[in-house]
Design a protein around this motif. Sequence first.
Motif, mmCIF file in Angstrom:
data_model
loop_
_atom_site.group_PDB
_atom_site.id
_atom_site.type_symbol
_atom_site.label_atom_id
_atom_site.label_comp_id
_atom_site.label_asym_id
_atom_site.label_seq_id
_atom_site.Cartn_x
_atom_site.Cartn_y
_atom_site.Cartn_z
ATOM 1 N N PRO A 133 9.467 4.601 -4.410
ATOM 2 C CA PRO A 133 9.483 5.298 -5.706
ATOM 3 C C PRO A 133 8.526 4.688 -6.733
ATOM 4 O O PRO A 133 8.208 5.328 -7.737
ATOM 5 N N ASP A 134 8.050 3.481 -6.490
ATOM 6 C CA ASP A 134 7.160 2.816 -7.452
ATOM 7 C C ASP A 134 5.711 3.263 -7.208
ATOM 8 O O ASP A 134 5.121 2.940 -6.180
ATOM 9 N N PRO A 135 5.125 4.039 -8.177
ATOM 10 C CA PRO A 135 3.778 4.597 -7.963
ATOM 11 C C PRO A 135 2.739 3.549 -7.581
ATOM 12 O O PRO A 135 1.821 3.839 -6.806
ATOM 13 N N SER A 136 2.882 2.297 -8.080
ATOM 14 C CA SER A 136 1.861 1.291 -7.780
ATOM 15 C C SER A 136 1.990 0.769 -6.345
ATOM 16 O O SER A 136 1.102 0.085 -5.844
ATOM 17 N N GLN A 137 3.098 1.073 -5.690
ATOM 18 C CA GLN A 137 3.344 0.579 -4.329
ATOM 19 C C GLN A 137 3.228 1.684 -3.265
ATOM 20 O O GLN A 137 3.494 1.434 -2.090
ATOM 21 N N GLN A 138 2.888 2.920 -3.697
ATOM 22 C CA GLN A 138 2.921 4.025 -2.741
ATOM 23 C C GLN A 138 1.736 3.984 -1.778
ATOM 24 O O GLN A 138 0.615 3.700 -2.170
ATOM 25 N N ILE A 139 2.016 4.280 -0.503
ATOM 26 C CA ILE A 139 0.980 4.282 0.531
ATOM 27 C C ILE A 139 0.734 5.731 0.948
ATOM 28 O O ILE A 139 1.674 6.432 1.327
#
Length: 496
Positions: free
Chosen positions: A439-445
């Motif tokens: 859910p964290d946009p900075s962690q999305q792959i």
Amino acid sequence: MAADPQTIHFIGSNTPRRMEISRRNLVVEGEIPAEIEGAFFRAVPDNAHAPMFEDDIALNHDGMVARFNFDHGAVDFDIKYVETERYLAEKDARKALFGRYRNPFTDDPSVAGKDRTVANTTPVFHGGRLLMTKEDGLGYEINPHTLETAGRWDYGGKLKSETFTAHPRIDPVTGELFFFGYEAGGLCSLDVAYCIADEDGNLVSEQWFQQPYCSTIHDFVITENYAVFPIFPTLADLDRLKAGGAHWAHHQDLPSYLGIMKRYGDVKDIQWIEGPVGVSCFHEVNAYEDGDLIHIDLCLTDTNAFAFMREAGGIQREQQTIHGAVTRWTVDISKATPTLETKEIGPPGDLCRLADADQGRPYNRCWYLTMNPQGGPPMPGGPVGANFNALIRFEPGNGRVSLMGLPPGAAISEPAYVPSCETGHGGWVMSVIDIPLNPDPSQQIPGEYLSELWIMEADNVEAGPIARIKTGLALRSQVHGTWVSREKLDNSVLQG
Ligand code: V55
Ligand code: FE
């Protein structure tokens, strides 16, 4: 090429999945209304093999037909390749033999003369038949119960056009299918076939005319009495194709046109009206008559929304700088030389749907997809390479907009409209949503998400889904979809 290139056409929700799947009893969160009985069919481009060329695009990928089947509250999911002539030839060879998008001069010589279409754009149900369509060839008939491919559909040998649009229109009163094919007489020909099939699916009319230039006529509209062909300056060129180049190039300096004729009339009476210069549109929302006025509502942009069509025309524009709006073109058909009035009426967006009963008639609601800037950066994928992240319900009469946003980084594909028989109930819309695992946009792959089918009350989309149906899979992006009722499926020509 041994591997898929890592471009926007192959990453995010365009990641090749290459899976024919049959999954029963999907997990359902919420309540599926008892009236929802039938199937939601989706057209999904998904290349079975790595492409021949590094600059390959998603529009060139093999069509798959997917189905969410609703059976008394249970939902099953199936997806299968459309077994086109092209798919079968490449399956046999275990590699790509067809080259660039709509360019036969780039093919392996072993497939010369074979049908190049990938049937990847729209599932169309009419006259008891399910077709998978793409505008560069004829549709392929699919058994709606098994998803097996029955073969190319040419109306029992009657249809002369070499092509069939991915956007026919069904008249809600007569049940007729109005359709066309462009490049009907061969590659880069100006020939357009304008056709009508009766409600049982018999071809009753085919007339040919020439368009002013060889443009991509992706969609058209009908009203109660007229057929309307809006065309835009994205043009094909045979010499460019022979040199191995792109089928389409956008021309920022050329006008658009509107071709209008009586829908049961003669094509020789078609009237061409000049429209704005340089604009582009792939999908019209609807059209209708208001006395002598004809209103045509379009998902219009100030240049072509596909980067590869702009670049082939030498146009350098960043995707985010493109201006778009749902735009109303109005023509007074009583004038000797009608002109076109244009007015922006709704937010930018595309992939618009109507209630079937509103087709070609005065209407006061539609649904389409848009980019919500508050929703964060778009998930890569989809036909243009960046996904939409919000659903709009729009009232063209008064401009009222309602919005359903999504979880951060999620993508939405084109909704389907499902009518209700209950008086006063506005029906439902359903849409596949791709939700990132993180859910964290900075962690999305990119490519790591799960796909769910959401059902919304059509007149209350801002409330969000009333049911979420979980596939447990990361599905590849669809192009278009369609809802088919249980009654129509039970009466289909091909049976399971
Ligand atoms: C479009 C899609 C196509 C195509 C041409 O949405 C235009 C526009 C999925 O294939 O071939
Ligand atoms: Fe389309």
